[in-house]
Write an enzyme that holds these catalytic residues in place. Structure first.
Site, PDB file in Angstrom:
ATOM      1  N   ASP A 122       0.852  -1.184   0.000  1.00  0.00           N
ATOM      2  CA  ASP A 122       0.000   0.000   0.000  1.00  0.00           C
ATOM      3  C   ASP A 122       0.890   1.238   0.000  1.00  0.00           C
ATOM      4  O   ASP A 122       1.730   1.409   0.880  1.00  0.00           O
ATOM      5  CB  ASP A 122      -0.899  -0.003   1.233  1.00  0.00           C
ATOM      6  N   TYR A 124       1.243   5.627  -0.457  1.00  0.00           N
ATOM      7  CA  TYR A 124       0.724   6.806   0.246  1.00  0.00           C
ATOM      8  C   TYR A 124       0.949   7.996  -0.687  1.00  0.00           C
ATOM      9  O   TYR A 124       1.698   8.902  -0.376  1.00  0.00           O
ATOM     10  CB  TYR A 124       1.504   6.943   1.559  1.00  0.00           C
ATOM     11  N   HIS A 129      -3.973  14.131   0.484  1.00  0.00           N
ATOM     12  CA  HIS A 129      -4.267  13.298   1.648  1.00  0.00           C
ATOM     13  C   HIS A 129      -3.120  13.346   2.650  1.00  0.00           C
ATOM     14  O   HIS A 129      -3.349  13.538   3.862  1.00  0.00           O
ATOM     15  CB  HIS A 129      -4.514  11.854   1.214  1.00  0.00           C
ATOM     16  N   ARG A 138       0.671  16.804  12.931  1.00  0.00           N
ATOM     17  CA  ARG A 138       1.978  17.440  13.152  1.00  0.00           C
ATOM     18  C   ARG A 138       1.940  18.955  12.953  1.00  0.00           C
ATOM     19  O   ARG A 138       2.931  19.633  13.241  1.00  0.00           O
ATOM     20  CB  ARG A 138       3.030  16.851  12.197  1.00  0.00           C
ATOM     21  N   GLU A 195     -10.914   4.028   3.321  1.00  0.00           N
ATOM     22  CA  GLU A 195      -9.905   4.690   2.505  1.00  0.00           C
ATOM     23  C   GLU A 195     -10.233   4.416   1.048  1.00  0.00           C
ATOM     24  O   GLU A 195     -10.200   3.259   0.605  1.00  0.00           O
ATOM     25  CB  GLU A 195      -8.493   4.220   2.844  1.00  0.00           C
ATOM     26  N   GLU A 197      -9.363   4.034  -2.469  1.00  0.00           N
ATOM     27  CA  GLU A 197      -8.114   3.756  -3.168  1.00  0.00           C
ATOM     28  C   GLU A 197      -8.404   3.056  -4.495  1.00  0.00           C
ATOM     29  O   GLU A 197      -9.499   2.559  -4.741  1.00  0.00           O
ATOM     30  CB  GLU A 197      -7.186   2.868  -2.331  1.00  0.00           C
ATOM     31  N   ASP A 229      -9.451   0.313   1.687  1.00  0.00           N
ATOM     32  CA  ASP A 229      -8.498  -0.178   2.686  1.00  0.00           C
ATOM     33  C   ASP A 229      -9.007   0.250   4.060  1.00  0.00           C
ATOM     34  O   ASP A 229      -8.617   1.287   4.592  1.00  0.00           O
ATOM     35  CB  ASP A 229      -7.103   0.374   2.409  1.00  0.00           C
ATOM     36  N   ARG A 233      -8.754   3.706  13.097  1.00  0.00           N
ATOM     37  CA  ARG A 233      -7.871   4.841  13.361  1.00  0.00           C
ATOM     38  C   ARG A 233      -7.347   4.868  14.790  1.00  0.00           C
ATOM     39  O   ARG A 233      -6.198   5.306  15.017  1.00  0.00           O
ATOM     40  CB  ARG A 233      -8.606   6.149  13.063  1.00  0.00           C
ATOM     41  N   GLN A 236      -4.676   2.215  14.995  1.00  0.00           N
ATOM     42  CA  GLN A 236      -3.547   2.664  14.180  1.00  0.00           C
ATOM     43  C   GLN A 236      -2.742   3.755  14.893  1.00  0.00           C
ATOM     44  O   GLN A 236      -1.499   3.733  14.891  1.00  0.00           O
ATOM     45  CB  GLN A 236      -4.068   3.190  12.846  1.00  0.00           C
ATOM     46  N   LYS A 249      -4.869  -1.991  10.196  1.00  0.00           N
ATOM     47  CA  LYS A 249      -5.112  -2.143   8.766  1.00  0.00           C
ATOM     48  C   LYS A 249      -5.342  -3.596   8.345  1.00  0.00           C
ATOM     49  O   LYS A 249      -6.082  -3.860   7.397  1.00  0.00           O
ATOM     50  CB  LYS A 249      -3.906  -1.614   7.975  1.00  0.00           C
ATOM     51  N   THR A 253      -9.220  -5.673   3.689  1.00  0.00           N
ATOM     52  CA  THR A 253      -9.066  -4.763   2.554  1.00  0.00           C
ATOM     53  C   THR A 253      -9.952  -5.291   1.438  1.00  0.00           C
ATOM     54  O   THR A 253      -9.816  -6.444   1.037  1.00  0.00           O
ATOM     55  CB  THR A 253      -7.601  -4.717   2.074  1.00  0.00           C
ATOM     56  N   GLU A 360     -10.481  12.632   7.196  1.00  0.00           N
ATOM     57  CA  GLU A 360     -10.386  13.969   6.602  1.00  0.00           C
ATOM     58  C   GLU A 360     -11.742  14.655   6.547  1.00  0.00           C
ATOM     59  O   GLU A 360     -11.851  15.855   6.842  1.00  0.00           O
ATOM     60  CB  GLU A 360      -9.813  13.869   5.195  1.00  0.00           C
TER      61      GLU A 360
END
Length: 417
Positions: A122, A124, A129, A138, A195, A197, A229, A233, A236, A249, A253, A360
């Protein structure tokens, strides 16, 4: 144009012809088929019309052997199937007995994973995103890690828990730390997410210790599927430092059952975004290899009778291309094999309506999503169903993927002490 009726809104036009693996009530054997309109063409019935060099591969219960052939073999097979299904070709059109054996309605078929997936990676690769998630955790000034614009970041996922669309997903249990002043606790995830994808299946692989150069990477990419996916959270967040996702995760999937070939997607190639700084030489390519694939996510809440669209995005938002992902994956000598699965990472655009995850959309749970009739969500609840769809729009036809669906089941009580 095909003698099989295909309305303009149908994903499976004669310009598409995606491959899948199916079985039926009267024949439980897994076999390879091609989607056309609302039908499946059983390739085992029409092998005599296809190139002899692909017969053995198309008799298999998965697509791995066919994926391992050359791009020339893929193209010649596709051309033969297009000719066979053409409105002007009488061989199958006018043979009623053969047609009765060769076609099955998609509505009565059982779809299976298209390949025996040996390995799953997978990536990123959506800058929007990655930036959104970085800002959340952060801050704006440190949203992207220094390496992100230099290489396609990725991690190795769990191939054994990749499931075909329609398979229910059990809410996982694990450690979380909801109160950072207290020790971790064990229990069902409370922050179940999606997710959005897409993923590609690899074709012929490379030997261990060798690399696939970016100039030839396209020869090793067979086709694409949609993917969800699923992500826990809270699990994770607690586990991912320092080695990345694990139990948050690996519980499930989902992928769509029909593999849309790169031949079918070629008319929809577009240039990707400008990459700044310029990638290192092994990651550079000048040909366009992004794709205009319209994507949509809907949620059918457990207490609702209708699904509500929560996201409209596009694969063209990806910063790193599939060619770059594959070249980077193998540059250290890592070998890939036919039927390996490589995912894009969450596909998000610049606007909130194009964000590809609930993390998000709700901005880390700080706001709710309106699903209509007074129903709202921050994260998924038991019984919620997620439906992902995607297609390329041609002139009066679509090259689509169908759907990728899954419903959340309650956590197993036996897993909770």
């Amino acid at each position: 144009m095909s003698f099989i009726e295909v309305v303009p809104e149908n994903h499976f036009s004669i310009q598409n012809l995606p491959y899948g693996v199916f079985s039926s009530a009267d024949n439980p054997k897994h076999r390879i088929g091609v989607a056309i309109g609302v039908e499946i063409l059983d390739l085992s019935v029409v092998l005599s019309f296809l190139p002899p060099e692909v017969h053995d591969a198309l008799k298999q219960p998965t697509l791995n052997s066919f994926m391992g052939l050359t791009p020339a073999a893929w193209t010649s097979t596709r051309n033969s199937i297009q000719k066979l299904l053409s409105a002007h070709e009488p061989s199958l059109r006018d043979d009623k007995q053969l047609r009765a054996k060769a076609f099955i309605k998609q509505s009565v078929a059982v779809m299976h994973l298209p390949a025996d997936i040996g390995d799953y990676t997978d990536f990123y690769s959506s800058k929007d995103h990655a930036t959104n998630v970085g800002i959340m955790f952060r801050g704006k000034d440190n949203a992207l890690m220094p390496n992100w614009v230099h290489l396609p970041v990725g991690y190795h996922g769990r191939a054994s828990s990749v499931v075909v669309s329609g398979t229910a997903i059990r809410r996982p249990c694990g450690q979380t730390r909801p109160d950072e002043t207290q020790p971790p606790v064990f229990g069902p995830s409370k922050l179940m997410d999606i997710e959005l994808e897409a993923a590609f299946f690899t074709g012929a692989g490379n030997e261990l210790g060798s690399a696939i150069p970016i100039g030839k990477a396209h020869e090793h990419i067979f086709g694409m599927v949609l993917m969800n996916d699923w992500s826990a959270r809270d699990i994770q967040k607690w586990e991912y430092v320092p080695l990345g996702p694990f139990l948050g995760k690996s519980f499930g999937t989902s992928i769509s059952p029909w593999v849309v070939t790169m031949d079918a997607l070629r008319p929809f190639r577009i240039p990707g975004p400008v990459q700044d700084p310029t990638p290192l030489p092994y990651l550079r390519h000048d040909d366009p290899f992004s794709f205009d694939i319209r994507l949509e996510v809907a949620i059918k809440a457990a207490e609702s009778s209708d699904a509500s669209t929560v996201c409209k995005s596009n694969f063209k938002h990806m910063y790193w291309t599939m060619k770059q992902q594959l070249a980077h994956h193998t540059v250290n000598g890592c070998n890939v094999r036919p039927g390996d699965l490589m995912a894009s990472g969450t596909i998000s655009g610049q606007t909130p309506d194009s964000f590809g995850s609930l993390l998000e959309m709700t901005w880390k749970g700080s706001k709710t999503i309106d699903l209509g009739n007074g129903v709202t969500r921050k994260f998924l609840q038991d019984g919620d169903e997620v439906i992902i769809t995607g297609f390329c729009q041609g002139d009066g036809y679509r090259v689509g993927f169908g759907s990728c669906t899954g419903k959340i089941l309650p956590a197993l009580q036996t897993a909770i002490p």
